[in-house]
Design an enzyme around this catalytic site. Sequence first.
Site, short mmCIF file in Angstrom:
data_model
loop_
_atom_site.label_atom_id
_atom_site.label_comp_id
_atom_site.label_asym_id
_atom_site.label_seq_id
_atom_site.Cartn_x
_atom_site.Cartn_y
_atom_site.Cartn_z
N GLY A 53 0.52 -1.15 -0.12
CA GLY A 53 -0.09 0.08 0.25
C GLY A 53 0.82 1.36 -0.46
O GLY A 53 1.95 1.28 0.73
N CYS A 80 5.65 -5.87 1.91
CA CYS A 80 5.73 -4.50 1.20
C CYS A 80 4.85 -3.72 2.40
O CYS A 80 5.51 -4.07 3.44
CB CYS A 80 4.88 -4.19 -0.04
SG CYS A 80 5.98 -2.15 -0.43
N TYR A 81 3.92 -2.83 2.32
CA TYR A 81 3.33 -2.37 3.56
C TYR A 81 2.88 -3.58 4.40
O TYR A 81 3.09 -2.99 5.83
CB TYR A 81 2.34 -1.06 3.04
CG TYR A 81 1.21 -0.64 4.32
CD1 TYR A 81 1.98 0.40 4.67
CD2 TYR A 81 0.21 -1.54 4.83
CE1 TYR A 81 1.31 0.71 5.23
CE2 TYR A 81 -0.38 -0.50 5.78
CZ TYR A 81 -0.14 0.47 5.97
OH TYR A 81 -0.74 1.59 7.54
N HIS A 167 7.64 -7.98 -3.80
CA HIS A 167 6.32 -8.11 -4.52
C HIS A 167 6.76 -9.50 -5.04
O HIS A 167 6.43 -9.75 -6.25
CB HIS A 167 5.71 -7.32 -5.06
CG HIS A 167 5.29 -5.89 -4.02
ND1 HIS A 167 3.67 -5.83 -4.56
CD2 HIS A 167 5.86 -4.87 -4.32
CE1 HIS A 167 4.52 -4.11 -3.37
NE2 HIS A 167 5.01 -3.54 -3.20
N GLU A 169 4.20 -11.49 -5.78
CA GLU A 169 3.23 -11.59 -6.67
C GLU A 169 3.49 -10.80 -8.36
O GLU A 169 2.60 -11.32 -9.43
CB GLU A 169 2.48 -10.90 -6.18
CG GLU A 169 1.36 -10.07 -6.23
CD GLU A 169 2.36 -8.85 -5.09
OE1 GLU A 169 1.89 -7.62 -5.02
OE2 GLU A 169 2.97 -9.20 -4.70
N ASP A 225 -19.25 -13.71 -21.41
CA ASP A 225 -19.18 -13.00 -19.58
C ASP A 225 -21.17 -13.81 -19.93
O ASP A 225 -22.04 -14.47 -18.93
CB ASP A 225 -19.28 -11.92 -19.20
CG ASP A 225 -17.54 -11.10 -19.40
OD1 ASP A 225 -16.90 -12.27 -19.06
OD2 ASP A 225 -17.42 -10.82 -19.42
N LYS A 366 -11.94 -12.75 -15.69
CA LYS A 366 -12.52 -13.67 -18.05
C LYS A 366 -11.49 -14.75 -17.78
O LYS A 366 -12.69 -15.52 -18.81
CB LYS A 366 -11.74 -12.61 -18.40
CG LYS A 366 -12.12 -12.55 -19.66
CD LYS A 366 -13.10 -12.16 -20.03
CE LYS A 366 -14.16 -10.45 -20.22
NZ LYS A 366 -14.80 -10.44 -20.83
#
Length: 510
Positions: A53, A80-81, A167, A169, A225, A366
């Site tokens: 963040g 991180c944060y 990070h 991710e 969708d 998606k």
Amino acid sequence: MDKIIVFDFGSQYSNLICRRVREANVYCELLPFDTSAEEIGKMRPSGIIFSGGPSSVYFKNSPRPDKKIFEMGIPILGICYGHQLIVDRFGGVVRKSDGREYGHADLIVDNKTDLFNGLADRIKCWMSHGDAAEMLPPGFEILGHTENSFSAAIANRQRKVYGIQFHPEVVHTEHGIEILKNFVRTISKAKPSWNMKSFTEAAIDEIKQKVGEEKVLCALSGGIDSATVAMLLDKAIGENLKCVFVDHGLLRENESALVSKLFKQHLQSEVIYVNAEKQFLEKLKGISDPEMKRRIIGEEFARVFMDVVKENGPFQWLAQGTLYPDVIESGVSKGPASAIKSHHNVAGLPEWLSLKTIEPLRTLYKDEVRRVARLLGMPNEFIQRHPFPGPGLAVRIIGEVTSEKIRIAKSASKIIEEELVASGLYHNVWQAFASVGDDRAVGVVGDQRLYGHIVIIRIVESIDAMTADWCRLPYDLLRRLSDRITNEVEDVSWVTYAVSSKPPSTIEPQ
């Protein structure tokens, strides 16, 4: 089903953490950072991840989770944060760093017991921080360090609390998915039971239980969708379903005919077709603000649905193809991140719409929807089509929506798709289209001066539309696109190519 909860502290990567956990076949959900310990207890997650963040823990009003969560015995990973929150919460010290780290850094792994089990001794990781731990809390040990951070990875194994300054991710971190898998599966002991086959079976059962013998109206847009929702409903409730396809005059070239053919071939339920072009375009006259356009379109869809209900009902439910990114971008999740844009099927529907809403895909991305569609037997020509926004060309037209701009956007977009198909690149990109606004530029056509429109070509690569990068097309292809658009689309003098990624831009311009 085992699950992991991600607390959102405002990082642009928060949603990406969820995706990575799901790639490990464990269900993951993004929640606001201030979700109560009581609510978390009811959800019974196997583990919790604190996102990064923009704030600093030493700020007075910095976002913080419920203190009771740290005492629940649930494994926690701070990123991180989130890492700094853990240091601060357990009595350590976080200060503004003299050696800020942004971008690549080499992580030296000091302990490979669990979080880094099976990984190399040195990992390239992605840093994005200006704060760092100056002193670790009692009971914590160092698992890894970088040149500028002596405690880039820490753990208190007794408490099952871990923190990493980088990070995992993002794709820039080597073995990031393996690090998350180690936390999710080994430390949190979450079983990898999340897959689209089990989701599809559960969704059909849930629809049956929720709807019972009541009637459902499914809004079809022509995209994958809503078509997937219709197929799920078709299997779940059969004759109690009717579908409605609304042509609002803002569709792709020949879209209505193509969609009509596909629906008739692959849906058993009745499809009601409504031509509402005049109604929508009249409401959009003089409107330039992007959010206002989206909300007007949402309201008009609701009016059309109500007319359909009166003529073909009664219906008790309205089914929509809302996805998880729609919910997050509309700011409905109530996290610290601001709303990016409203989606007509999330934030645009008015309160007076009396139908109950059913959204079977609301928790999916998606690519997950495409896997469900394949399981349901949807044809590849439908599955592989590029996404198209519900508000249609209104969000690809900058400024007021006019018939001239609609014509240009339709024709130019068709050329872009044709050239991508011819070059074999159509299925390698996420989305490709043309935008047009009010700006004009001088050109020369047939030895005559033309003060024509500027067409913006937008072609991006993505997995879920939460982030995207512009495609590096061959110059010859760009030349062909420019030549065809300026030659074949009347009143276009210039063609430009958009080279902004998301973030900071969005995919659609409006």
